[in-house]
Enzyme design. Structure first.
Site, short mmCIF file in Angstrom:
data_model
loop_
_atom_site.label_atom_id
_atom_site.label_comp_id
_atom_site.label_asym_id
_atom_site.label_seq_id
_atom_site.Cartn_x
_atom_site.Cartn_y
_atom_site.Cartn_z
N TYR A 56 0.72 -1.33 -0.10
CA TYR A 56 -0.09 0.14 0.09
C TYR A 56 0.85 1.22 0.11
CZ TYR A 56 -5.04 -0.15 0.02
OH TYR A 56 -6.24 -0.44 -0.71
N GLU A 58 -0.48 4.91 -0.50
CA GLU A 58 -1.45 6.17 -0.61
C GLU A 58 -0.32 7.48 -0.52
OE1 GLU A 58 -4.73 6.14 1.79
OE2 GLU A 58 -5.80 4.53 0.66
N ASP A 202 -7.57 13.12 -25.13
CA ASP A 202 -7.63 11.68 -24.55
C ASP A 202 -6.95 10.91 -25.56
OD1 ASP A 202 -8.27 9.17 -24.04
OD2 ASP A 202 -10.23 9.48 -23.24
N THR A 228 -4.90 5.72 -21.84
CA THR A 228 -4.70 4.60 -21.12
C THR A 228 -2.93 4.15 -21.59
OG1 THR A 228 -5.39 3.47 -23.16
CG2 THR A 228 -7.00 3.85 -21.33
N LYS A 231 -3.37 0.31 -24.99
CA LYS A 231 -3.78 -0.13 -26.39
C LYS A 231 -2.53 0.15 -27.22
CE LYS A 231 -8.06 1.51 -24.68
NZ LYS A 231 -9.17 2.64 -24.67
N ARG A 237 -2.74 -3.03 -18.38
CA ARG A 237 -3.81 -2.19 -18.04
C ARG A 237 -3.79 -1.18 -17.28
NH1 ARG A 237 -7.38 -5.25 -21.09
NH2 ARG A 237 -8.86 -3.24 -21.07
C1 PLP Z 1 -10.33 2.89 -23.84
C2 PLP Z 1 -10.45 4.52 -23.70
C3 PLP Z 1 -10.83 4.95 -22.29
C4 PLP Z 1 -11.11 4.14 -21.24
O1 PLP Z 1 -10.33 3.10 -20.83
P1 PLP Z 1 -10.63 2.08 -19.83
O2 PLP Z 1 -9.39 1.60 -19.29
O3 PLP Z 1 -11.50 1.13 -20.64
O4 PLP Z 1 -11.53 2.56 -18.55
C5 PLP Z 1 -11.02 6.26 -22.29
N1 PLP Z 1 -10.97 7.18 -23.44
C6 PLP Z 1 -10.68 6.61 -24.55
C7 PLP Z 1 -10.85 7.52 -25.52
C8 PLP Z 1 -10.46 5.01 -24.80
O5 PLP Z 1 -10.16 4.73 -26.03
#
Ligand code: PLP
Length: 417
Positions: A56, A58, A202, A228, A231, A237
């Site tokens: 932990y 925090e 994003d 994220t 991807k 993740r």
């Molecule tokens: C995948 C994605 C997210 C969310 O990610 P999670 O890890 O699935 O919560 C947010 N914004 C965009 C543009 C995404 O493609």
């Protein structure tokens, strides 16, 4: 066999271990075209499976609420420094649990409930967390949404500007989950400046392309960048928030203590590994190959009469409208899965069908590029897709699945030996 081996798990919980082995083999044998997925390296896998999960911590490095941070602090600092250096940002927070909570932290940092916010509509290619109605971000904020032009399938920046001028949002999200074209960060920044909004890029889908120089960077245009890590960036993740110096403190406070408790230290370590991998020259080649493969696959699909939203792709992603093929996205995705080709059904802009039974499918090339497939294999994949979508019986789908597995047997998969 799964790599690293899971022998202790197999002894303790054989049924679960069998399911994991089954999933690993499935990932080995299928053409994985889900645009948000990838294969992480064995080094990333190892980091996620360490004793760091026991700890932990925090707070932030040097300011923790629990003792025993002698190793966690430098690990988190390494991840932060690598993110800053890879993307060229002033500030990085690597604690957010995933992309959706990362975006929620952005709202908490710069807006209050009821404020007007703006993002791309989900059916047009935006993300739920960009203010879509069923999301907390659409329920707790006054959300206005932009889309794409019907004739081009692309974002109309004049429409975005008009909407922003009329609605005066506090925050504008750009980026999304099903946008096959380059995001024009400078144009969004100009609109945000004009209306006094904070611009949030994003880059969840395209972070690996940005890091690898295959998509323009939002740095210097968007004050806040959300991504994220799992991807195109090919990490575990997780997620990161990056920003200019002015928003650093607010973002950190929003993540902890605003939204979260203890960070997932095993994930932080794996993010650090992935960021180091993404800084290698070979990753630039990887990013370029993802885009080259997507273009080659798009060309091969168009040649077979498939209709692509916006006519093609600039990045890793293809959005296909199957209306002219006389099949819905869902039955097509199911048939393709049976044929060893994994993707997801997806709404297309102005979709007359329902979200759970939409007109299209979405494809991405990040995972198959990690496997080592190149432009010369893309016509073959398009041929399989064409055959599977038209297939009248299970025998044909099974036959394709055999051909797919045969091809992939020659391409190693990290995590499987
Ligand atoms: C995948 C994605 C997210 C969310 O990610 P999670 O890890 O699935 O919560 C947010 N914004 C965009 C543009 C995404 O493609």
């Amino acid at each position: 066999m799964h790599q690293p081996a899971i022998s202790h798990l197999a002894a303790a919980d054989p049924v679960l271990a069998q399911l994991i082995e089954g999933e690993a083999q499935r990932q080995f044998e299928k053409v994985r075209l889900i645009a948000s997925e990838n294969y992480v390296s064995t080094a990333v896998l190892e980091a996620t499976g360490t004793v760091l999960t026991n700890k932990y911590s925090e707070g932030y490095a040097g300011k923790r609420y629990y003792e025993g941070q002698q190793f966690i602090d430098p690990i988190e600092s390494m991840a932060i420094e690598r993110a800053k250096s890879l993307f060229g940002v002033d500030h990085a927070n690597v604690q957010t649990y995933s992309g959706s909570p990362a975006n929620l932290a952005v709202y908490l940092a710069v807006a209050s409930p009821g404020d007007t916010v703006m993002g791309m509509a989900l059916p047009a290619g935006g993300h739920l967390t960009h203010g879509w109605s069923v999301s907390a971000t659409g329920k707790w904020f006054r959300s206005v949404q932009y889309g794409v032009r019907k004739d081009t399938g692309r974002i109309d920046l004049d429409e975005v500007r008009d909407l922003a001028l009329a609605e005066r949002p506090k925050l504008i999200f750009c980026g999304g989950t099903a946008i096959p074209r380059t995001i024009d960060f400078p144009a969004f920044a100009e609109i945000a400046r004009e209306v006094g909004a904070v611009l949030v890029a994003d880059i969840a889908h395209i972070a690996g392309l940005v890091a690898g120089g295959a998509h323009p960077s939002p740095v210097g245009h968007a004050e806040i960048i959300s991504t994220t890590t799992h991807k195109t960036l090919r990490g575990p993740r997780g997620a990161m928030l990056m920003s200019d110096a002015a928003h650093a403190k607010a973002l950190d406070k929003a993540v902890f203590p605003g939204l979260q408790g203890g960070p997932h230290n095993h994930t932080t370590a794996a993010i650090a590994v992935a960021l180091a991998e993404a800084a290698q020259p070979s990753f630039r080649e990887y990013a370029a190959n993802i885009v080259a493969n997507a273009k080659a696959l798009a060309d091969a699909l168009v040649a077979r009469g498939f209709e692509l939203v916006s006519g093609g792709t600039d990045n890793h992603l293809i959005l296909m409208d199957l209306t002219n093929k006389g099949i819905g996205g869902k039955p097509a995705a199911k048939a393709l899965d049976q044929a060893g080709i994994e993707l997801n059904y997806n709404t297309v802009p102005f979709d007359p069908r329902k979200p759970f039974d939409p007109s299209g499918v979405r494809l991405g090339t990040s995972a198959i590029t990690t496997r080592g497939l190149g432009v010369e294999q893309m016509p073959q994949i398009a041929e399989w897709i064409d055959r599977a979508v038209a297939a009248g019986d299970d025998a044909e789908l099974t036959a394709i699945a055999g051909e797919v597995a045969e091809l992939l047997a020659g391409y190693p998969m990290p995590g499987w030996a």
